[in-house]
Design an enzyme around this catalytic site. Structure first.
Site, PDB file in Angstrom:
ATOM      1  N   GLU A 153      31.048 -53.087   1.407  1.00 23.29           N
ATOM      2  CA  GLU A 153      31.188 -52.188   2.561  1.00 23.29           C
ATOM      3  C   GLU A 153      29.882 -51.445   2.860  1.00 23.29           C
ATOM      4  OE1 GLU A 153      34.818 -50.291   0.924  1.00 23.29           O
ATOM      5  OE2 GLU A 153      35.529 -50.489   2.985  1.00 23.29           O
ATOM      6  N   GLU A 205      39.892 -55.145  -3.272  1.00 26.21           N
ATOM      7  CA  GLU A 205      40.779 -53.989  -3.445  1.00 26.21           C
ATOM      8  C   GLU A 205      42.255 -54.386  -3.398  1.00 26.21           C
ATOM      9  OE1 GLU A 205      38.067 -53.975  -1.666  1.00 26.21           O
ATOM     10  OE2 GLU A 205      36.987 -52.067  -1.858  1.00 26.21           O
TER      11      GLU A 205
END
Lengths: 568, 568
Positions: free
Chosen positions: A139, A161
């Protein structure tokens, strides 16, 4: 959780190195495993916690002001085979909900700031993934303008995740994958369920990275790309670097004395040269006062360079920025922030005018305006009720009027306080050029446009009044303030507003404000703070993530998470 | 919670009356206090539960098909002094989280459907608030095109959820107040904290309602406005009304037999004439098969009128609609829906062509297309993983291709199943006119546009292929399917996809899908399902709302809610 300070400087960094070589800077993430902000976890695999991200934020800010010569920033890792493993899982698992949410908000803001530098400051960020970038690590790369991945048969990009932790990527990954990098949504879905990620040519084909580079050519290609970016970036000219000197911040406790003579009601006071905050935990209120400049704006940018970090608009932006971060992190039970200003509106407008006149030709003028923009955006996404009180002696004009426009509600005194200062000039507010474009919200609109969404007539009338000091009656008629009570009603109305706010569900207020503040269009930025963050908060809070058998707790224990299989 | 059926008809209504008088229909909400769907609460003050809303949804649907002459719908209450008090609080307080969220989703969809009728069907809704409209009652009014409020010194509009219940309005109120009615955000903030609401002229000034009408003139003005709307609405001409005959739906349980001869693994089978679903709770999967038409599309709309509700596209839309609602409500642990089709692609495209050719000149053609649009949108916001399997004999073309494009992921067989049907023709998919505009998602884009967001070249290539039956290789190359495994890999890849999905956190999947499905721009509709709903879900789930001392539990007990004051 002990008190967290956001002030730091390169000399104090434990996790980052900032090397500047002419127009190319290299920002090396080399996290000290033992350097966690809080005891209880090791920052393995270049994973990060709030402390690591505070340093990153500081570096990005300093690159803007202290390195005006830099046009390209290479973000890379100091570790072998790993770029960054994202937010530290043990830290997340051990943190309470409010901490996790606040941590994600700050990291999101820092990544938005990187994009702002690429877009508006002529400092283009290049993620040089010399190893695997997983979760928050990828990210972070997504926030850069370009992503290069080493091709070494083991390094990959991934968002693990969901499969590993039962939560979502928390710093904009889902939004940026589709809306920024234009990865097809079904491929994005597959990618986000594959914990080992994607590497090599497929990563390029799917648009997850821009280029894969063989190991043997890595250093050479990165250097080449860095120079290439620096050559094509359009950083504005201007004067010399401005040092972001240590913030002059003092904190003191004051004890009010009750009628019976006992000390009670400890209040914390946080002060900077032009900003102060009085914290009243009993009422759940912080009263924040911004003071206008002490003198007229200088005639030219030369004087601004001479003043450096002490220059009024820069000093105020830095102080407000630090104060917002401090209160959000350390004072979670203070749910209402009341904004006041004191000073001369004409002087505020004078500074605005100088900076805006030079916005397109001087890097420092632009950087100060951009800093104001980001700081006001930080306010927009702050989960506190914001109330502006506009009284005689205040200077809500131009850039400072934005504080009132950012507020959920504003009260402007009609007339004066007859008992205490009957001869004062009544308060005015003044719309200025700063309100008409240069300080947009995350939704891409000005705060005035958002305020008058769908009512072109009201917007035009407010904009047309630019330059006129408007007393309460006019300000209310033009819709620039919410209420304009007179001296007789003032204290009671304000008291009720503040007390009511403290009596409501803090969660419901957060949701209400997060919806009303972003009327109108959505952008990638508002989607990250609205849609994505809200889902993530919900998921974080559910037992499937954070319960005793939840995935966050189970991670690394060898046990499988126990899920309630009901779809909600 | 016992099984909920969404099928009803006016003869069975307990809570609504539908009166049609020429071009004006009146829909009267008159809730039977004792008619709750579930025991344990009384539906006082015209409050509603899912059962009440199922009837409303049915009425709105029937107005479209069974009353083509109606051009204006007056929505009002059969009670004195109260229009509607919103969702029943005791029902909410007693419901589990998944129920509350699913209930809000359905009520939101019904309100969006009302707006769709005003916008696209020439049936304009007018909320005639003959008494107070609070919470969900006011939100129902917000879904109408115009809002009239009686001026009787007591009736008001309000959103008291935050001050009274510690939650947000759950059916789009916050979004519609600012983004549809353009109430200024600070006034909206004040309004939403004032439990008694706003009435009279101020309600008009703040744009909360369009008109306040004195009690003595109420009946007369409402009748006048109804006729006025009917006169100016542009409902398309066409044939006679179509009766929405009772759905031919059967449910059966099947028992698979294990190798050892024991019965095991009860599977529920839900069947309609062209749609069937086999539910496998063990694997957490529903396999949904849509069958194409049995014959070529008729030559003209006359034949469609003659076929009535049995007409293939209408029958499929109704069946899919009912199935989606049934599975969402009754089968919360079935987290993955696998879509298949069977039939002749050319016949599907033939029906699409007939309806689209008449979309602008025949009310029924338009209504069937709009029904497909809404049903596909319902799929988009469904919190289940959607996987499309494209095999030989399938007919993923045009409107049915949308099912694959709505899916989170699709698998298309490359070649044929060599062992079982080596002589079959390989599967094809066909882009048709239905994929190029008439069935937009909530974000305002087609599913193809969303899929190829930011990649104009890929979009153009896919659109250019319209009309060509594309085998797996071409479909994959054009990005219309996610993966195209061959016979050797097929079973394994599909099995892993389904099993993996069942192993992940259901909450995280819901969040992932809610983000990836809505790449690109946001609209009022996507904001309601994304930003607003996600915040509401989080707030609902927090102890401040639903805990033992939470506001939802405390309401009506005389006790004050106990809040954790931390701002998150």
């Amino acid at each position: 959780m002990s008190h967290v300070e956001f002030r730091t400087s390169p000399a104090q960094y434990r996790h980052w190195r900032l090397d500047v070589d002419g127009p190319v800077a290299t920002l090396v993430m080399d996290v000290d495993e033992q350097g966690g902000l809080v005891p209880g976890y090791e920052l393995k695999l270049n994973s990060y916690d709030l402390g690591v991200d505070i340093e990153l934020y500081d570096a990005v800010q300093r690159l803007r002001f202290e390195h005006p010569e830099v046009k390209a920033v290479v973000l890379t890792s100091g570790k072998e085979k790993i770029f960054c493993a994202g937010a530290n899982i043990r830290m997340l698992a051990a943190s309470e909900h409010a901490w996790k949410v606040n941590f994600c908000k700050f990291t999101n803001e820092t990544r938005n700031g990187i994009e702002d530098a690429s877009e508006n400051s002529g400092q283009t960020y290049l993620a040089a993934l010399n190893g695997t970038a997983s979760g928050g690590g990828y990210e972070l790369a997504l926030a850069c303008d370009k992503i290069l991945l080493i091709d070494d048969r083991s390094s990959a990009v991934s968002l693990p995740e969901l499969p590993l932790l039962g939560v979502l990527p928390g710093t904009g990954g889902l939004t940026r994958v589709t809306d920024k990098r234009h990865v097809r949504r079904d491929l994005a879905d597959y990618f986000s369920t594959k914990s080992e990620g994607i590497s090599g040519k497929k990563a390029v084909q799917w648009k997850l990275v821009d280029e894969v580079v063989p190991r043997v050519r890595w250093q050479e290609v990165i250097a080449e790309r860095g120079r290439g970016y620096a050559g094509s970036a359009s950083r504005l000219p201007g004067g010399p670097a401005i040092e972001l000197t240590p913030l002059d911040k003092t904190t003191a406790n004051s004890w009010a004395t009750s009628v019976s003579g006992e000390e009670c009601d400890v209040k914390r006071q946080v002060s900077y040269p032009h900003v102060s905050a009085l914290l009243d935990p009993g009422r759940g209120v912080a009263e924040i006062t911004v003071t206008g400049p002490q003198e007229d704006a200088p005639a030219s940018m030369d004087d601004v360079y001479a003043q450096g970090a002490a220059c009024w608009p820069l000093a105020v932006a830095r102080a407000l920025d630090d104060l917002i971060l401090d209160l959000r992190t350390n004072e979670t039970e203070i749910g209402t922030w009341v904004f006041k200003t004191a000073g001369d509106a004409a002087q505020v407008l004078g500074y605005d005018e100088l900076l805006l006149a030079n916005y397109d030709r001087d890097w420092l003028a632009r950087e100060i305006v951009l800093y104001w923009k980001r700081t006001l955006k930080r306010l927009d996404v702050t989960s506190r009720s914001l109330i502006a009180l506009i009284e005689p002696g205040s200077c809500f004009a131009g850039s400072l009027l934005e504080l009132a426009l950012a507020a959920d509600r504003s009260y402007m005194l009609f007339g004066v306080f007859e008992d205490t200062d009957p001869d004062a000039a009544p308060a005015t507010v003044t719309v200025g050029p700063a309100n008409l474009g240069p300080l947009p919200m995350g939704n891409g609109l000005t705060r005035l446009q958002t305020r008058f969404l769908g009512d072109a007539g009201a917007l035009a009338a407010a904009e047309k009044a630019a330059g006129d000091p408007l007393e309460a009656e006019d300000a209310e008629r033009l819709g620039l303030v919410t209420f304009a009570p007179d001296d007789i009603d003032w204290a009671e109305e304000v008291r009720i507003a503040v007390e009511e706010r403290a009596s409501f569900s803090p969660d419901a207020l957060t949701g209400l404000e997060a919806n009303y503040r972003f009327a109108g269009p959505e952008t990638m930025e508002t989607k990250i703070f609205g849609r994505l963050t809200a889902w993530q908060n919900w998921i974080f809070y559910r037992p499937n993530a954070s319960g005793p058998d939840g995935a966050l707790r189970a991670y690394g224990t060898g046990k499988r998470a126990g899920f309630d299989r009901k779809r909600v």
